[in-house]
Design an enzyme around this catalytic site. Sequence first.
Site, PDB file in Angstrom:
ATOM      1  N   GLY A  93      -5.416  34.445   7.323  1.00 16.74           N
ATOM      2  CA  GLY A  93      -5.690  35.361   8.418  1.00 16.74           C
ATOM      3  C   GLY A  93      -7.136  35.197   8.841  1.00 16.74           C
ATOM      4  O   GLY A  93      -7.922  34.495   8.199  1.00 16.74           O
ATOM      5  N   ASP A 257      -2.689  26.046   9.430  1.00 14.14           N
ATOM      6  CA  ASP A 257      -3.300  27.203  10.080  1.00 14.14           C
ATOM      7  C   ASP A 257      -4.392  26.792  11.057  1.00 14.14           C
ATOM      8  O   ASP A 257      -4.926  27.651  11.774  1.00 14.14           O
ATOM      9  CB  ASP A 257      -3.872  28.172   9.035  1.00 14.14           C
ATOM     10  CG  ASP A 257      -4.902  27.516   8.133  1.00 14.14           C
ATOM     11  OD1 ASP A 257      -4.534  26.580   7.410  1.00 14.14           O
ATOM     12  OD2 ASP A 257      -6.081  27.927   8.153  1.00 14.14           O
TER      13      ASP A 257
END
Length: 462
Positions: A93, A257
Site C-alpha cells: 500500500g 505493485d
Amino acid sequence: MPPHIGAMASSPQPPIVGIADFLADAVEAADFPQAILRFRNDRAAAAVGMDGLSNDEWVAHFGRFRPLPGNLPQPLALRYHGHQFRSYNPDLGDGRGFTFAQLRDDQGRLLDLGTKGSGTTPYSRFGDGRLTLKGGVREILATEMLEALGVNTSKTFSLIETGEPLQRGDEPSPTRSSVLVRLSHGHIRIGSFQRLNILDRADEMEQLTRYVLEQLYGEQPGDAPALRLLEQVVQRTARLAASYMAAGFVHGVLNSDNINVTGESFDYGPWRFTPFWDAEFTAAYFDHQGLYAFGRQPQAIHWDVVQLAIALVKLAPIEALAPILDAFPQVYEDAFSRAMLARLGVQPRSDADDLALVQAIEQGLATHTVGIDRFFFDWSGGRRRPGPYDHTYTQHFGEVETMLTRYDSARTTDHPYWADAEPCSMHIDEVEAIWAAIDTRDDWSLLHKKVAAIRRMGEAHK
C-alpha cells in the site's frame, strides 16, 4: 488559485471521478518544518491549468497540501498487494505517498497528482514515510530523460525540500529530506487487482475493471470487461517494455505493485541508464540474481501481467484470458522494432525488414565498442555522420549501414542538437555529480542546466 477542473480546457470536461472507498484510506500529510521550493514543472502544470500559480500558492498546495478547490477533500493512500522479486507480499500500500488530487489535462485524460515522501500512512510499516532529497533529484532526472526519449512516463511535477534530517542505510546520513509530487495517468497497479483477488472480492474487482476502462482508457466496458482490460494491459505494458529497451533504461524494481495498468512508467528508485547494450546490467544493488537486469525487463513485465490474468480469473474463464496473455511476446517484438526505429529516426518498412535491421543494431551494440546514446546520435535519420567512431561502425555496423540505405528518414537533422560534439546522456557519474553540487554547495545550477539540455534533446527528437 488554480481554476476548477471545468476551466482547464476550452470545452467542458467530465467531473472528477473519486477513488472508491475499497481502494484507499483517507490520510493526513506530514507537517514539515520547512517547505523550500526546489523544482516546479511548469510545462506539465500548463497541461492541467496550474502554471499560473505563484510560488507561495504552489508551496501551499504541494508542500503543505492544502486541498485544491473542487477536488479531493483529503489525501487518499491506496491499498494494494504485489509480488516483490517474485515473492507475494500482502503488506503493501502507499506507505509514503498518497493521491492528492484528480484532474484532467488539455486532452481530457483523467490524471492523478500523487506524492512521494508525504508522511506515514497505515501502510508505512516500519518506514518513516519520508523521501530523501537525493531521491527526489534522481526522480526529476529519470522522468525528464525518459520523456525526452519517448517513454510513457509520469512527470515529476514538484519537489520541495522539507528540512528534516533523515537516516538511511544506503547513503551518508543524516541526509536532506523532500516531498515530491508526480503527475500520473492513474495509480492503479496490477497489485491493486491482486489484492482484491486474494481477498475474494469479485464485485469490487469488477468495479475497478470498469473504472479503469471508462476513466483511464476512455472506453465502454462492453460484454467482457475483464478480457478487454487484459488486452489493453498487454498492449500497453509490452510497449512500455519496448520503450525501456530502446532508451537503454533499467527501472530496477519491476515488481507487480510497480506496474501501472495504463502502461505508464512511474516510481523511480534504483534506476540507471546502461552505457552499453549489456543484457546483464542491473540498477538495484540488492538485485543479486539480476532478475530485473536490462535484458530481462520484457520477461519481468510479462510475468507481472500473468499475475493480473491470474487475478482476473475471478471475472473471466482462463480459457478466454490465456490467448490474450500469450500475445505478449509478439506485441513486444513489434513494439520493440517500432521503438528502435523511432529512436533512430527512420520510417518503418516491412515487418521482416524492420526486424532484421533491429537485430543487426542489437548485435552491433552488443560488442560494447560504442555506447547506446552515441550510436543513435551518430546515426540519427538513418545516415551515419563522420566522427571518432568511423572505424567501429565500419567493423561492426556494416550490415546496418547497408540496410539503412533502403530506409527513409523520419526526422530532420537541422536542430542545433545534432551539431553537438556529444549526445545528451544520463549515466550514474553525472547523476552523482549533480547531487554532489547540491549536497556540498547547495548549487542547483547543474540540475537546472541538465533539465534544459534534456528538453532540448527531446525537441530534436520530434
